[in-house]
Design an enzyme around this catalytic site. Structure first.
Site, short mmCIF file in Angstrom:
data_model
loop_
_atom_site.label_atom_id
_atom_site.label_comp_id
_atom_site.label_asym_id
_atom_site.label_seq_id
_atom_site.Cartn_x
_atom_site.Cartn_y
_atom_site.Cartn_z
N TRP A 60 0.80 -1.23 0.00
CA TRP A 60 0.00 0.00 0.00
C TRP A 60 0.83 1.28 0.00
O TRP A 60 1.78 1.42 0.78
CB TRP A 60 -0.90 0.02 1.25
N ASN A 62 0.13 5.73 -0.07
CA ASN A 62 -0.67 6.93 -0.31
C ASN A 62 0.23 8.15 -0.48
O ASN A 62 1.11 8.09 -1.35
CB ASN A 62 -1.86 7.10 0.65
N ASP A 63 0.05 9.21 0.25
CA ASP A 63 0.65 10.52 -0.08
C ASP A 63 2.15 10.50 -0.44
O ASP A 63 2.94 9.82 0.21
CB ASP A 63 0.57 11.46 1.12
N GLN A 79 3.90 7.68 1.88
CA GLN A 79 3.18 6.95 2.91
C GLN A 79 3.10 5.50 2.47
O GLN A 79 2.58 5.21 1.38
CB GLN A 79 1.76 7.54 3.08
N TRP A 87 -4.39 0.52 3.70
CA TRP A 87 -3.73 1.44 4.63
C TRP A 87 -3.43 0.73 5.95
O TRP A 87 -4.22 -0.11 6.41
CB TRP A 87 -4.66 2.64 4.87
N SER A 120 2.33 12.00 7.05
CA SER A 120 2.92 12.83 6.00
C SER A 120 3.74 14.00 6.53
O SER A 120 3.52 14.48 7.64
CB SER A 120 1.82 13.35 5.08
N ARG A 194 -1.56 18.00 11.52
CA ARG A 194 -0.58 17.17 10.81
C ARG A 194 -0.09 17.72 9.47
O ARG A 194 -0.56 18.73 8.99
CB ARG A 194 -1.17 15.78 10.59
N GLU A 246 -5.88 18.80 4.87
CA GLU A 246 -4.67 17.98 5.05
C GLU A 246 -3.59 18.50 4.10
O GLU A 246 -3.87 19.20 3.14
CB GLU A 246 -4.96 16.52 4.71
N TRP A 341 -9.57 8.81 -1.51
CA TRP A 341 -9.91 8.00 -0.33
C TRP A 341 -11.29 7.36 -0.43
O TRP A 341 -11.60 6.41 0.30
CB TRP A 341 -9.82 8.85 0.95
C1 FRU Z 1 -3.75 12.34 3.50
C2 FRU Z 1 -3.48 11.77 4.88
C3 FRU Z 1 -2.63 12.72 5.70
C4 FRU Z 1 -1.97 11.79 6.69
C5 FRU Z 1 -1.75 10.55 5.86
C6 FRU Z 1 -1.89 9.27 6.62
O1 FRU Z 1 -4.05 11.37 2.55
O2 FRU Z 1 -4.70 11.47 5.51
O3 FRU Z 1 -3.36 13.75 6.31
O4 FRU Z 1 -0.78 12.33 7.18
O5 FRU Z 1 -2.70 10.58 4.82
O6 FRU Z 1 -1.47 8.19 5.85
#
Ligand code: FRU
Length: 543
Positions: A60, A62-63, A79, A87, A120, A194, A246, A341
């Protein structure tokens, strides 16, 4: 982030088990870390695997995180959850590139530890060694990230997110977590606190951090990246607020064709994006070292339109820009996560999930309607061009379509098309990708509504989420009679840069057999395709 709560319990147990087995290392000192799993067996030939976008070898993602340019390398952290294709306890995966096109995977850079998961954040080159982490006169790389503590989240005290730092003295190959973490505790007890993005502000000789706090951005300052003082906040009353704010980014930009300097605040939002779920908005204004103030004309734009989006497709999220791009280059280079998401954890890929967008150059333009952010694919991508084909001009009669015989797989291509709009302007036209199963994807322009649209209602597998299929629309910004589309198609995605980057849409799709046909169509009137060119693109993963 509802998924956080739902799965926190299972994930926590997995993580604890991982820690016991030595899978998740992490403490405030350097540790020997295990190699990421399965890397050797990955072929990058799986169904839906992008061939010229960055995607993790497995599991997996993400960001994008910590993007920084240093000593000839663009770093891309991300991420990452190395133990599943959904996730989980977040790590920072790591890759580097010398040209933003070809990426080399490196071992995981940051592991979760007793302070929490590694969410992140950003990375900077500490040129003057303000942190004291440098050795032998060489500047350290410093990563600034959010710790998300699952135990505290469960306890419900709202103090479970705080900021930590780590440094590297070997070009990002190994990382030391700062023993004094967290450097910015969550004394305000803000449930969402964050995604720090840090840059050096020369005028005030200090570091500035932009940080998301649920419905606004906070700005903090530091001389040494370790002690932070609150400066100001922005945004409770501005822009879209359909979800949590975010991943912010505050960028100094010169307006194209002038010496005028403006500041652009990029702000990611989930849910509440332009097509539902995740989206990235921007604000244009000024920053005096303490406060971000919206430009008055841009404030008018926001009053009229509600929000302005970096990309009006469904699949560009959490994007921010590279730090420390050399001044002689001068570009503002952005990359986003090609996901949403709303369904990213359900998409039908097998051994991995998600890819990044193509890297893009952001440009600030002063248009007839005010300041606007344009996006263009970075020019380095031209090195992927392989076979090329000039597309002959053709008039597409009303209610017909014309097949384009490009002679190479459209599922890995770059295409430029220039259309001449009829006087009436009311024609609906565009291009269609298809396969012999009857699956099709359309990107078009609806002249009566003056809108671009991306139609993935019949584009293949959409069974994984009822939020996935749909027709996504965006107002055209330009009014020219010439309409130019610059497209990149890569197995399961399309990125459309229209009118030289004034309108951008990034969308994913999952045809059960690769799209191998392309045609242009017109409805309700005829349209002239006056120019066209197509290239097959090389794979960055296959020799
Ligand atoms: C955005 C987010 C960020 C967080 C991260 C967690 O996609 O939700 O705010 O830091 O992903 O994986």
């Amino acid at each position: 982030m509802g998924f956080l709560k739902q799965s926190a319990k299972i994930l926590l147990s997995l993580w604890l088990l991982g820690s016991l087995l030595g899978v998740a290392g992490g403490c405030s000192q350097p540790t020997v870390q295990p190699t990421p799993p399965v890397a050797a067996a990955v072929t990058y030939t799986e169904q839906y695997r992008p061939q010229f976008h960055f995607s993790p070898p497995s599991m997996w993602m993400n960001d994008p995180n910590g993007m920084v340019y240093f000593e000839g390398e663009y770093h891309l952290f991300y991420q990452y959850y190395p133990n599943d294709t959904v996730w989980g306890p977040m790590h920072w995966g790591h890759a580097v590139s010398t040209d933003l096109v070809y990426w080399k995977q490196l071992p995981i850079a940051l592991y979760p530890d007793e302070l929490g998961y590694i969410f992140s954040g950003s990375a900077v080159v500490d040129w003057d060694n303000s942190s004291g982490f440098g050795v032998d006169g060489r500047p350290p790389l410093v990563a600034i990230f959010t710790y998300h503590n699952p135990d505290l989240a469960k306890a419900g005290g709202k103090d479970h997110e705080y900021q930590g730092i780590a440094w590297s003295n070997d070009r990002g190959r190994s990382w030391n977590k700062y023993p004094g973490n967290p450097v910015l505790p969550n004394t305000q007890k803000l449930q969402d606190f964050r995604d720090p993005k840090v840059f050096w502000h020369g005028e005030s000789q200090r570091w500035i951090m932009a940080l998301s706090a649920r419905d606004h951005v906070q700005f903090w300052a530091s001389k040494n990246l370790k002690n932070w003082a609150f400066l100001s906040d922005f945004g409770r009353e501005w822009g879209a607020h359909g979800g949590v704010w975010e991943c912010p980014d505050l960028v100094r930009m010169t307006v194209q064709g002038s010496n005028e300097v403006r500041w652009v605040l990029i702000l990611n939002l989930n849910p509440g994006g332009p097509q539902g779920g995740s989206g990235t908005q921007y604000f244009v204004g000024d920053f005096d070292g303490k406060r971000f103030v919206l430009d008055t004309s841009f404030a008018r734009t926001l009053r009229e339109k509600g929000a302005m989006w970096v990309d009006s497709g469904a699949d560009n999220y959490a994007g921010v820009t590279w730090s420390d791009v050399p001044a002689e280059d001068g570009r503002t280079i952005f990359i986003g996560w090609m996901g949403n998401w709303d369904y990213a954890q359900q998409v039908p890929t097998s051994t991995w999930r998600s890819a990044m967008t193509l890297p893009r150059e952001l440009q600030l333009m002063l248009t007839g309607q005010g300041y606007r952010l344009f996006s263009r694919p970075v020019t380095e991508l031209r090195k992927l061009r392989d076979d090329s084909l000039a597309i002959e001009p053709v008039t597409i009669a009303a209610n017909t379509s014309v097949a384009l015989d490009i002679g190479f797989p459209v599922s890995r291509s770059e295409i430029l098309l220039e259309f001449e709009l009829p006087d009436s302007g009311s024609v609906d036209f565009g291009l269609e990708l298809g396969n012999d199963l009857g699956e099709r994807y359309r990107f078009g322009y609806d002249g009566s509504a003056r809108q671009f649209y991306s139609d993935r209602t019949a584009s293949g597998d959409a069974s994984f989420s009822e939020k996935f299929p749909g027709v996504h629309r965006a107002d055209r910004m330009h009014e020219d009679v010439m309409l130019r589309l610059h497209l990149f198609i890569d197995a399961a995605s399309i990125e459309v840069f229209a009118d030289d980057g004034a309108n951008v849409m990034t969308e994913t799709f999952f045809p059960t057999r690769e799209f191998d046909a392309i045609s242009v169509y017109a409805n309700g009137g005829s349209v002239r395709l006056s120019k066209g060119e197509a290239w097959s693109l090389k794979s960055i993963w296959q020799p």
